[in-house]
Design a protein around this motif. Structure first.
Motif, short mmCIF file in Angstrom:
data_model
loop_
_atom_site.label_atom_id
_atom_site.label_comp_id
_atom_site.label_asym_id
_atom_site.label_seq_id
_atom_site.Cartn_x
_atom_site.Cartn_y
_atom_site.Cartn_z
N VAL A 98 -30.52 -52.74 12.73
CA VAL A 98 -30.77 -53.05 11.32
C VAL A 98 -29.76 -54.10 10.84
O VAL A 98 -28.57 -54.03 11.15
CB VAL A 98 -30.69 -51.76 10.47
N MET A 99 -30.27 -55.08 10.09
CA MET A 99 -29.43 -56.20 9.62
C MET A 99 -29.05 -56.02 8.15
O MET A 99 -29.87 -55.59 7.35
CB MET A 99 -30.19 -57.53 9.74
N PHE A 100 -27.84 -56.40 7.81
CA PHE A 100 -27.44 -56.40 6.40
C PHE A 100 -26.37 -57.48 6.17
O PHE A 100 -25.85 -58.07 7.14
CB PHE A 100 -26.90 -55.03 5.97
N GLY A 138 -32.96 -64.64 4.65
CA GLY A 138 -33.86 -63.61 5.14
C GLY A 138 -33.35 -62.20 4.94
O GLY A 138 -33.97 -61.24 5.37
N HIS A 139 -32.20 -62.06 4.28
CA HIS A 139 -31.64 -60.72 4.11
C HIS A 139 -32.45 -59.88 3.11
O HIS A 139 -32.94 -60.41 2.12
CB HIS A 139 -30.19 -60.81 3.61
N GLY A 150 -38.76 -63.66 -0.98
CA GLY A 150 -37.53 -62.87 -0.79
C GLY A 150 -37.43 -61.70 -1.76
O GLY A 150 -37.97 -61.74 -2.86
N ALA A 151 -36.74 -60.67 -1.32
CA ALA A 151 -36.45 -59.53 -2.20
C ALA A 151 -35.33 -58.72 -1.54
O ALA A 151 -35.33 -58.55 -0.33
CB ALA A 151 -37.67 -58.64 -2.35
N ILE A 152 -34.39 -58.28 -2.35
CA ILE A 152 -33.39 -57.34 -1.83
C ILE A 152 -33.97 -55.95 -2.07
O ILE A 152 -34.21 -55.57 -3.21
CB ILE A 152 -32.02 -57.53 -2.53
N GLU A 173 -26.17 -66.43 -5.65
CA GLU A 173 -25.73 -65.84 -4.38
C GLU A 173 -26.88 -65.08 -3.71
O GLU A 173 -27.11 -65.20 -2.52
CB GLU A 173 -24.58 -64.84 -4.60
N VAL A 174 -27.60 -64.31 -4.51
CA VAL A 174 -28.67 -63.48 -3.96
C VAL A 174 -29.82 -64.37 -3.48
O VAL A 174 -30.43 -64.10 -2.44
CB VAL A 174 -29.14 -62.43 -5.00
#
Ligand code: SF4
Ligand code: SF4
Length: 472
Positions: free
Chosen positions: A85-87, A133-134, A168-170, A125-126
């Motif tokens: 899993v990536m973060f 791609g986060h 994109g979406a966090i 930043e976001v």
């Protein structure tokens, strides 16, 4: 006195119990019969006690160590497959009133540039993180009731979840802020955080107090009991960690396992993750002044022994570690890694000029997310941007129940492939895309349930057409 069910830090992390466990491990160093017995128990995949794990950590028998590594690798495969899993961390503010001797944000450091992101800066930043791609962030902020009050953190979380930029979406915001009150944990829960992360730094009370001479963090009990309060505030998923290098590593290894045992016994659910950071060089910090540094070999052994002792707990390694070191520990039990991290405030939009120096630590792995994703895939791992459990309400004991019953494997693999597909469509370089598409084709065969497989093939086609956010 040691009491796993006690609410008091000094009882559930009893110094006497750690000292006795250290002595027990020393007495039984290379005790073949005992090590075999412990390994037999470990093969049941139900975990080990801190004392048993300490015996494995101390073992110097080459053949037994190879067994330990092989078992850790097998447990990792059984529970987490080949997914990683990536973060990314997002530093909100480096204002801090604490005096932590190993961190450049300590209040007395006058030559570091102090910064705090405004909501407009957070949006930028976001967006920069989304453009990489986060989907999963860990928020970081120093402790400062004037500059970083809880209201500021809550506002930042709201802003982050609201940003929809291109595709994109966090989707999951984890939070790493100072120990606080049950009431504030309730507010964080209501704001929709994923994991609450708080590193203990060291479980050795005397060293802890010396390393934290000033500020609220000086209070060992308040800090150590924070996870109990977070759970009382309704946060199901908590993340533990110690900073290896500050203190004797065997001591802190036993301490963190005792903490996990306490959470499981007292709150009914163990830690969601354990992080294994090592001390790094930073402004005003020279790691050589701390004489507890650990070698790559010991670091790998710690990772393997934690994997065996708490098979259900995710394990995180950050960009503090080099590519080579991360490569070495990935297969031994790591389930999450950060990629393309900036450890300064505002660093994703503008990498800061050298003279400003506001990073919390020097990053050892400076590659882009695209490079990290490609590297993982070339080693046979599936980088996953999955956040499904949290969004389906599978947190805390519900998550653990699924994991322990082996059911999670039916969700994780398809979710990993679908979120990887999103990444490849939206952000990957041509070369990475090629490697990724081939990997997804191959990994589809891992799905044994034909109905699930059919659905995944369908979803993948829809992702290619532009739809997003499918999950099991
Ligand atoms: Fe502040 Fe955290 Fe750094 Fe300590 S470790 S000085 S609390 S930011
Ligand atoms: Fe993690 Fe749940 Fe996604 Fe599996 S399905 S990768 S456990 S969020």
């Amino acid at each position: 006195m040691y009491q796993v069910m006690s609410p008091k830090a000094e009882e559930f992390i009893s110094h006497e119990e750690i000292v006795e466990s250290l002595a027990f491990a020393k007495e039984n160093k290379n005790n073949r019969a005992l090590i075999d017995q412990i390994l037999t128990k470990a093969r049941e995949r139900k975990g080990l006690s801190h004392r048993e794990a300490a015996v494995l950590l101390d073992c110097e028998l080459e053949d037994k160590n190879q067994e330990i590594y092989a078992l850790a690798e097998q447990i990792k495969k059984d529970f987490y497959g080949n997914r990683i899993v990536m973060f990314a961390p997002l530093y909100l503010s480096n204002y801090c009133i604490n005096g932590c001797e190993y961190c450049p944000y300590h209040a007395k450091n006058k030559h570091i540039a102090r910064k705090k992101l405004t909501q407009e800066e957070i949006v930028k930043e976001v967006m920069a993180l989304q453009d990489m791609g986060h989907k999963r962030l860990a928020l970081e902020a120093g402790e400062d009731p004037v500059n970083n009050p809880i209201e500021y953190i809550l506002e930042c979380i709201k802003t982050i979840y609201s940003i929809k930029h291109k595709n994109g979406a966090i989707r999951r915001v984890n939070v790493n802020i100072a120990a606080t009150t049950v009431e504030n944990y309730q507010k964080l829960k209501e704001a929709g955080i994923g994991t609450y992360i708080l590193f203990q730094e060291t479980y050795h009370k005397e060293s802890y107090e010396k390393l934290h001479p000033t500020g609220p963090k000086h209070d060992y009990a308040y800090h150590t009991e924070a996870m109990d309060r977070a759970m009382d505030g309704g946060i199901d998923d908590v993340g533990l960690g110690v900073l290896f290098g500050l203190n004797n590593y065997q001591y802190d290894f036993i301490g963190i396992l005792m903490h996990a045992e306490h959470l499981e016994a007292y709150k009914g659910v163990g830690p969601h993750t354990i992080s294994v950071p090592r001390l790094r060089r930073a402004d005003d910090i020279d790691p050589d002044v701390f004489d507890n540094g650990i070698s790559d070999e010991i670091f790998a052994k710690i990772v393997a022994c934690i994997r065996i002792a708490v098979p259900y707990t995710g394990m995180i390694v950050s960009t503090r570690e080099s590519k080579a070191c991360r490569e070495k520990v990935l297969h031994l039990g790591i389930s999450q890694i950060s990629g393309a991290s900036r450890t300064s405030v505002g660093g994703y939009v503008e990498p800061e000029p050298e003279e400003e120096n506001s990073a919390q630590f020097d990053v050892s792995d400076n590659r882009t997310l695209d490079e990290v994703v490609k590297w993982l895939m070339e080693m046979g791992y599936v980088p996953s941007f999955c956040t499904a459990c949290y969004r389906e309400g599978r947190t805390g004991d519900r998550f653990m129940f699924l994991l322990k019953s082996g059911q999670i494997v039916n969700c994780c693999h398809p979710n990993a492939l679908m979120t990887l597909k999103e990444y490849l469509e939206d952000y990957a370089s041509e070369e990475t895309k090629k490697v990724g598409e081939a990997l997804i084709d191959k990994e589809l065969d891992v799905i044994t349930n034909s109905k699930v497989k059919e659905k995944v093939v369908d979803y993948l086609a829809n992702i290619h057409k532009g739809e997003r956010d499918f999950r099991f």
